[in-house]
Design an enzyme around this catalytic site. Structure first.
Site, PDB file in Angstrom:
ATOM      1  N   GLU A 129       3.891  10.252   2.407  1.00  0.00           N
ATOM      2  CA  GLU A 129       2.927   9.167   2.167  1.00  0.00           C
ATOM      3  C   GLU A 129       2.879   8.190   3.329  1.00  0.00           C
ATOM      4  OE1 GLU A 129       0.852   9.678  -0.092  1.00  0.00           O
ATOM      5  OE2 GLU A 129       2.058  11.396  -0.711  1.00  0.00           O
ATOM      6  N   GLU A 135      -4.760   6.925   7.017  1.00  0.00           N
ATOM      7  CA  GLU A 135      -5.790   6.094   6.388  1.00  0.00           C
ATOM      8  C   GLU A 135      -6.074   4.864   7.244  1.00  0.00           C
ATOM      9  OE1 GLU A 135      -6.463   3.808   2.122  1.00  0.00           O
ATOM     10  OE2 GLU A 135      -5.051   5.482   2.255  1.00  0.00           O
ATOM     11  N   GLU A 178       2.277   1.817  -3.407  1.00  0.00           N
ATOM     12  CA  GLU A 178       1.242   2.395  -4.283  1.00  0.00           C
ATOM     13  C   GLU A 178       1.158   3.906  -4.097  1.00  0.00           C
ATOM     14  OE1 GLU A 178      -2.819   3.905  -3.643  1.00  0.00           O
ATOM     15  OE2 GLU A 178      -2.840   1.820  -2.935  1.00  0.00           O
ATOM     16  N   HIS A 179       1.159   4.364  -2.836  1.00  0.00           N
ATOM     17  CA  HIS A 179       1.084   5.798  -2.555  1.00  0.00           C
ATOM     18  C   HIS A 179       2.272   6.548  -3.145  1.00  0.00           C
ATOM     19  CE1 HIS A 179      -2.142   7.051   0.354  1.00  0.00           C
ATOM     20  NE2 HIS A 179      -2.380   5.750   0.266  1.00  0.00           N
ATOM     21  N   HIS A 205       0.830  -1.202   0.000  1.00  0.00           N
ATOM     22  CA  HIS A 205       0.000   0.000   0.000  1.00  0.00           C
ATOM     23  C   HIS A 205       0.869   1.258   0.000  1.00  0.00           C
ATOM     24  CE1 HIS A 205      -3.125   2.625   2.290  1.00  0.00           C
ATOM     25  NE2 HIS A 205      -3.193   2.830   0.991  1.00  0.00           N
TER      26      HIS A 205
END
Length: 1444
Positions: free
Chosen positions: A227, A234, A156-157, A153
């Site tokens: 990030e 998140e 990806e960021h 994840h």
């Protein structure tokens, strides 16, 4: 007449079409019933013909009748006899059919570049001139090792948000985002074909952006840290009770593999600790061309060859992944070792039955490759059987782990463990052969020695849970859909699910026992790599045992006895009609839906079929489906929940001789896990005493998607919120509550239920018609319905002989500008309809009755407060009409693809019906309408259920922070008037069935009804149905109008028409309390600390002149489009006057103003000040009611909610000081026009446009309004917005506020003295709450003011003044003590002794007012600076000779 014979998989398809003499809908029968009476099919009830015969079906598609026929009954044996046994091989034609491979989509193009990158192309016309480009990296959270949880994840960021080319897509009309899931990471772009800025093609630009994201990322330390913060935020935001339930379900469903512990969001403690090398290594390991698939789906403007050329140009330059990417010396050493040990260690590289093996030489190799994060282990023949890896490939294990062999349907496939890489002998990296790379424990086949005798039961208790929820899981291998036999099996599974849900609905209606939901799902999951059967049972805790027993009863009934013959016929017909409709709509399916379907199908190994090809194949297999085959599938697939605890017995029973035909693949199934999610506490009566929350979604929403702005994140507060949720686990029992304890043994005992006696399901008669054809004909002859002029009093028009009315007035032509046709029936029903192709061969119709909850009396009684809401739900809950039961009506709707929803709102009763326009579907929808309006059945049981449901809703209002706050501010604003709030239980208790029936009967009078239709239908057919079923005709109508006359024209009522005054209800008046009573503060005792604030007040009406609340008179003149803008002062003034005289003026101005205010709220309160994640401004206006109000909802934390409230109020007020800019207006226009153009593709939106076009209570809404809507948006000016803005009063004397907080104790109130001191410190010279624009506007517009903003009277404000004020304000609140302990704290009236204190405060500024003023000043300064910069850029362009 002409004939067309087309070969199909089922045999021959005969199509015939006639011109003027085309088949029409008959009053006595339909083409569907004719086909059922004259053609036998294997799924019809009755004896099957012996020997060879032709099985046929007939389908009507518009003006075509399609006959499908196939030869059946021809056996493989030379004698030609058909044994009829499902255990035999069946007929020769059947075996040949089922062995055929299904036809793949001929338009789907797949390929592979030389570097291994795969691509998938598919043309798709909807939406036009746009396309989807998705880059799928076959690496997700399941590929992470123990110390890498969450790194997929984070990668990806970093890759997505660090791309400059991705940033270049902003403003071009494209939207880009990314998400991470278990099995993959996807970067997706939705873009127009042409860049709206440069005019160049977008496809090359999008491909270059995706290529940079995946293969040329910049792992800058600053970007990584930014990030990292966003990912942590998140994770905290996702940490809700719903997410925790989903985690529990997945943990126990996949307890044997990484899907149960490698969630995409990861572990925060690891995310915080990773160094740069760990993150970059994961990218280097998995982001290589051979591990990537590119999907392009959309309305492309170039041939596939050119698209492939662009893909080659953007992605072909990247080399294939190789071990050398991890270092040349490492690659050399590893390959030499692999070459030397490959043959001898190949058997060690794959371990069976889950055992691990390190292979020969692994330990020695570990020391030789320290530069890699882990070892590389040789494993020969890496899943060559799966066809994804090359024969002779090796497996490089990044942590010295394992690979496993498993058997699925007799095929060998190798599953690689986490961190394992597949490589060829020359070092080239390969994509994993099986995705996701996990091994499942399936619930089928022989019991393993280590398998427990009963499925494991896990229990998750939490104080936030409100219901008992039990989920029984069974994992099975995926059955890839590649042959006609596979399609038939899938078809039969759909039949089971349809029958089960219908039976559950019947039990729900009977309320025996009362339960919330019982759902059965059997579906394949590409993200999990298996098929999951799931029975979910939801109930109130007090009814948990009865609900589990009801679910087991229905599962056992379907497993033991299967479907009835009529059920089989009904659901085959329904599924085939649904398939035909989907085939017709193939060209209107959005590209994103088509892409998701293709991606999921390829992940599962299915053959991707077009909707047309799938329908043709389903027509072929439908004729081959036999009742005993379907019931054999039911016996096998449902055992996992019907016979819990008897797994060994069921396997032994299936192994008995002669049982082969009673079971289908994969044989008896068994539960692999059982998960119960239950509330922590209940009352003595068994009721829930939870403190909020809800239920999970069931294996959904786990993917990490979207991106937060790291600069606006407060990690400390988010982590604090997560700790509060954790602390709830140890929360003490509330007063009067008891711990809700269940043991796994209790749950297993309830599921086993050995003493249940099961009887076969009774057969439900499927009505061919809801309205008897002979009766409707007689009614038509009696009432003689007809169309009458749209204008005029009904009584006068009916008194006029039909021949004296002009035909052009009775049937006016279709409006050329909008395509809308309008009619009016002789019983008073008004009709508006428009043909659209948004949903081919389907449509929506809506019956609207004026009245709604606003027409309720203010007092309680048999037909008092809540009568409309409860009465509407009673009709919907009962579902019975005329002489038909609810079960029969539901069966009729299922068989004819009809979906109906009845509801009420403040102004209207609404009945929406979705229909299929083929095979008589429109006529069936009108039959349902006729019965609901003419012959509704008021069931006492349905009334009691509806009343209890609303009583429960009313009782729960006080437990919801947002709902309770909304109710309190509405009470303050409207007083005791309950019509716009949830009716309280004590008022609902006084309702009676007769009372609510009388209230609804008055509103459902024909003269008070309006019909609106939007869809792909024949207009002639619609009008005929309206006349027939809502009011009959004395002339020969065409199809649509004949339906209108037939089914709506026959609606009558013994009651007199209701008066318009009675439908309006009592007048609505706003309260005018003293200033102190306008501000409400209350507290909800709860374990979760939250806060919500509302601001509300009167708003202008959306129709008529601004400021007027008087009833509107009819418009007797035409409506002209708004004139174009003019530069001449006189012409501009005339254009303004004409625009403001248009009926849409108020509506458009209010919508644009709301867009601007919402934008400023988001920018100021959320982004700039960071006081909230959610703030919104809404204007509630009505069509009939001459009233309206605005509201602002802002959520925050208790210690910051007053700041958020003040900031939101400041934004509302600062529009008077900080002018709306042309850019803001243009952005608002673009948003509304884009939304309008997009929603025109939705039939439901069209119904909203059509509704009230003929309502006498909404005289300003006319067809011309729909014509001029876009022009009104385009011609609106900033002055128009301020004309609307001046109709609001945002002063303290006019607005109402409500601050609601929750927590264990009320937060301290704001310290006014500290606030006053802080304001004085920030601005020592300012006194008063007004701010003059001249005091700050001039200084703020200069470019030199970037270091500071100016406050009231020009006083300078530091750059970080907002943050400083916020911090001090919060500290002041925290230091204030002595908060009252009452659960709900209302602001009290002024106490004695307070007058002196108030007198001392006179002449001093209100700190909140000062805060409001300074926020306004700051916002105005920022906007003025932006205006100045924009003007400066424009002047520079003009100076360069560029056009402005």
């Amino acid at each position: 007449m002409w004939f067309d014979v087309v070969n199909s998989a089922a045999g021959a398809r005969l199509t015939f079409t006639s011109g003027a003499a085309r088949p029409r809908v008959s009053s006595s029968s339909s083409s569907r019933s004719y086909a059922q009476q004259h053609a036998w099919s294997p799924y019809r009830q009755g004896p099957k013909p012996a020997g060879p015969h032709i099985a046929a079906s007939v389908h009507v598609r518009g003006r075509r009748v399609i006959i499908c026929a196939s030869l059946a009954g021809v056996a493989d044996s030379p004698t030609g006899t058909d044994s009829g046994s499902s255990s035999s091989s069946g007929s020769g034609s059947s075996s040949e059919l089922l062995s055929q491979r299904v036809k793949g989509n001929q338009q789907l193009v797949t390929g592979q570049l030389s570097n291994g990158l795969r691509y998938v192309l598919l043309p798709n016309r909807t939406p036009p001139q746009r396309f989807e480009a998705h880059l799928e990296v076959h690496a997700g959270s399941v590929d992470e090792r123990e110390h890498e949880q969450g790194v997929a994840h984070l990668v990806e960021h970093v890759t997505f948000l660090g791309s400059k080319r991705r940033e270049s897509l902003l403003g071009t009309g494209a939207r880009a985002n990314a998400y991470t899931d278990f099995h993959h990471t996807v970067f997706h772009v939705h873009a127009p074909l042409t860049n709206c800025i440069t005019g160049t093609p977008m496809l090359p630009q999008v491909l270059e952006a995706l290529a940079e994201i995946a293969f040329v990322p910049q792992f800058l330390p600053m970007r990584l840290e930014k990030e990292r913060k966003a990912v942590l935020a998140e994770a905290q935001m996702m940490n809700t009770i719903e997410y925790r339930i989903d985690c529990q379900l997945l943990t126990h469903l996949h307890a044997e593999n990484n899907l149960g512990c490698r969630f995409p969001i990861g572990k925060t403690e690891q995310v915080k600790a990773w160094e740069h090398a760990i993150v970059q290594h994961f990218w280097a390991k998995w982001y290589f061309p051979g591990n990537v698939t590119l999907y392009i789906v959309g309305d492309l403007d170039r041939p596939n060859e050119e698209v492939i050329g662009l893909i080659e140009a953007s992605f072909g330059r990247f080399p294939a992944g190789n071990l050398a990417d991890h270092g040349a010396d490492v690659a050399t050493a590893v390959l030499e070792r692999l070459t030397a040990n490959g043959s001898s260690s190949s058997s060690n590289g794959a371990a069976s039955n889950g055992s691990s093996s390190n292979g020969n030489g692994t330990a020695a190799l570990a020391a030789a490759v320290d530069s890699l994060p882990a070892q590389l282990v040789p494993a020969a023949a890496a899943a060559a059987a799966a066809g994804a890896a090359e024969p002779g490939a090796y497996v490089a294990s990044a942590d010295g782990s394992w690979a496993r062999n498993i058997i699925i349907n007799g095929d060998d496939a190798t599953v690689l463990g986490p961190g394992v890489m597949a490589v060829t002998p020359d070092g080239r990296k390969l994509r994993h052969p099986v995705r996701p790379p996990v091994v499942h424990r399936h619930g089928c086949g022989p019991l393993m020695p280590s398998e427990p005798p009963a499925p494991p039961v896990s229990i998750f208790r939490h104080p936030l849970l409100q219901h008992f929820m039990l989920t029984v899981f069974c994992k099975l291998p995926v059955v890839t859909l590649s042959s006609m036999g596979d399609l038939k099996y899938s078809f039969m599974v759909r039949l089971l699910l349809s029958a089960f849900q219908f039976r559950i609905n019947q039990r729900y209606v009977r309320a025996d026992p009362p339960f919330i939901g019982i759902e059965l799902d059997i579906s394949d999951s590409g993200r999990e790599g298996c098929s999951v059967s799931m029975l979910t049972i939801t109930a109130q805790p007090v009814h948990w045992q009865e609900t589990v027993q009801a679910a087991v009863e229905e599962m056992r009934r379907l497993q033991r006895f299967g479907l009835t013959p009529s059920e089989l016929e009904r659901y085959i017909l329904a599924i085939m009609r649904d398939s035909a409709q989907l085939s017709e709509q193939a060209n209107s399916i959005p590209s994103i839906n088509s892409l998701d379907f293709v991606m999921e199908s390829l992940a599962l190994g299915h053959t991707v079929m077009s909707h047309g090809e799938a329908h043709e194949a389903m027509m072929a297999v439908a004729a081959d489906i036999k009742l005993e085959e379907v019931n054999a599938v039911a016996a096998s697939l449902l055992t996992f929940a019907s016979d819990v605890g008897r797994e060994a017995d069921m396997l032994a029973e299936a192994a008995q001789p002669g049982q082969e035909g009673k079971w289908a693949r994969p044989g008896p199934t068994r539960a692999t896990s059982v998960v119960a999610c239950i509330p922590a506490y209940v009352s003595a009566a068994g009721d829930v005493v939870s403190v909020g929350g809800g239920m999970g979604h069931g294996r959904g929403g786990m993917g990490a998607s979207g991106h937060l702005d790291a600069d606006a994140i407060n990690l400390e507060e988010l982590e604090s919120q997560g700790r509060q949720l954790d602390a709830l686990q140890d929360m003490e029992a509330p007063e009067g509550a008891y711990r809700f304890d269940l043991s796994p043994e209790q749950i297993l005992s309830a599921l086993a239920s050995p003493d249940l006696v099961i009887e076969p399901a009774p057969d439900v008669e499927l009505p061919q018609h809801l309205v008897d054809p002979q009766e409707i004909e007689a009614t038509m002859q009696e009432l003689q319905p007809r169309f009458i002029p749209l204008q005029g009093e009904l009584e006068q028009l009916l008194a006029t002989p039909p021949e004296a009315l002009e035909p052009a007035l009775c049937c006016p032509p279709t409006d050329e500008d909008t395509g809308i046709t309008q009619r009016r029936l002789s019983n008073g029903i008004r009709i508006n309809y428009r043909h659209t192709d948004n949903e081919p061969k389907a449509g929506l119709l809506r019956i609207v009755a004026a009245g709604g909850r606003a027409s309720e009396p203010r007092e309680p009684g048999p037909g008092g407060v809540g009568a409309v809401a409860v009465g509407t739900r009673t009709l919907s809950e009962g579902g019975a009409v005329g002489g038909w039961s609810r079960e029969q009506v539901e069966a009729f709707c299922i068989a004819n693809l009809i979906q109906s929803v009845m509801d009420s709102n403040d102004e209207f009763l609404v009945l929406d019906v979705h229909f299929a326009a083929t095979n008589g579907g429109l006529a069936c929808a009108f039959e349902l309408l006729h019965q609901v309006l003419q012959c509704p059945r008021w069931e006492p049981a349905a009334f009691e259920r509806s009343k209890l449901a609303f009583i429960a809703t009313g009782q729960s209002v006080g437990k919801s922070l947002e709902r309770a706050s909304s109710s309190k501010i509405m009470e303050a604003m409207l007083g005791p008037d309950m019509r716009f709030r949830d009716p309280p239980p004590e008022m609902l208790e006084q309702l009676t069935l007769e009372g609510v029936r009388d209230v609804l009967a008055a509103q459902l009078h024909p003269s008070n009804l309006e019909l609106n239709v939007a869809g792909d239908f024949e207009p002639e057919e619609l009008e005929a149905l309206v006349l027939r079923y809502l009011g009959p005709a004395d002339f020969e109508p065409e199809e649509l109008e004949a339906l209108v006359l037939r089914y709506l024209g026959t609606i009558s009522s013994p009651l007199p028409p209701p008066s318009r005054a009675s439908l309006m209800g009592p007048p609505i008046s706003f309260q005018d309390p003293p200033l102190q009573q306008r501000a409400i503060t209350w507290h909800l005792k709860d374990s979760d600390e939250r806060a919500a604030a509302y601001i509300a007040g009167p708003a202008p009406c959306r129709w008529g002149p601004f400021g007027s609340r008087a009833p509107l008179a009819p418009l007797h003149k035409g409506i002209s489009p708004p004139p174009p803008p003019a530069t001449n002062p006189a012409a501009a003034a005339a254009a303004t006057a004409a625009r403001r005289a248009h009926p849409l003026y108020a509506t458009v101005s209010l919508q644009l103003l709301a867009e601007v205010i919402n934008s400023r709220l988001f920018t100021t309160v959320r982004d700039s000040l960071g006081l909230t994640y959610d703030v919104s401004f809404e204007v509630t206006t009505y069509d009939r009611l001459r009233t309206g109000w605005f509201s602002v909802l802002v959520t925050s934390y208790p210690d910051r909610i007053h700041e958020a409230l003040a900031a939101s109020l400041a934004v509302l007020r600062e529009l008077a000081l900080s002018p709306v800019t042309p850019r803001e207006l243009m952005r608002a226009k673009r948003t509304l026009m884009t939304r309008h153009e997009s929603e025109l593709k939705d039939n439901n939106y069209w119904l909203g446009l059509l509704t009230h076009l003929q309502s006498p209570d909404v005289p300003y809404k006319r067809v011309e309004c729909l014509r001029d809507l876009r022009c009104m948006y385009e011609s609106a000016t900033i002055d128009d917005l301020y004309d609307a803005y001046t109709r609001f009063d945002f002063s303290d004397e006019a607005v109402f506020t409500c601050v609601g907080t929750s927590g264990k104790a009320p937060p301290p109130p704001p310290d006014r003295a500290r606030l006053d001191a802080l304001v004085s410190q920030l601005d020592g010279s300012a006194r008063g709450s007004s701010v003059q624009s001249a005091g700050w506007g001039n200084g703020a517009s200069s470019s030199s003011s970037s270091s500071s903003s100016t406050g009231p009277n020009g006083a300078a404000l530091p750059v970080d003044w907002a943050a400083a004020f916020s911090k001090a304000f919060g500290a002041a609140m925290q230091q204030q003590g002595g908060a009252p302990q009452a659960q709900v704290q209302q602001q009290q009236p002024q106490q004695p002794g307070q007058q002196q204190q108030d007198e001392q405060q006179q002449g001093k500024p209100d700190p909140m007012a000062m805060f409001t003023a300074m926020l306004a000043a700051a916002q105005g300064a920022k906007l003025a600076q932006a205006l100045g910069k924009e003007k400066q850029q424009q002047e520079q362009q003009n100076g360069d000779g560029s056009s402005s």
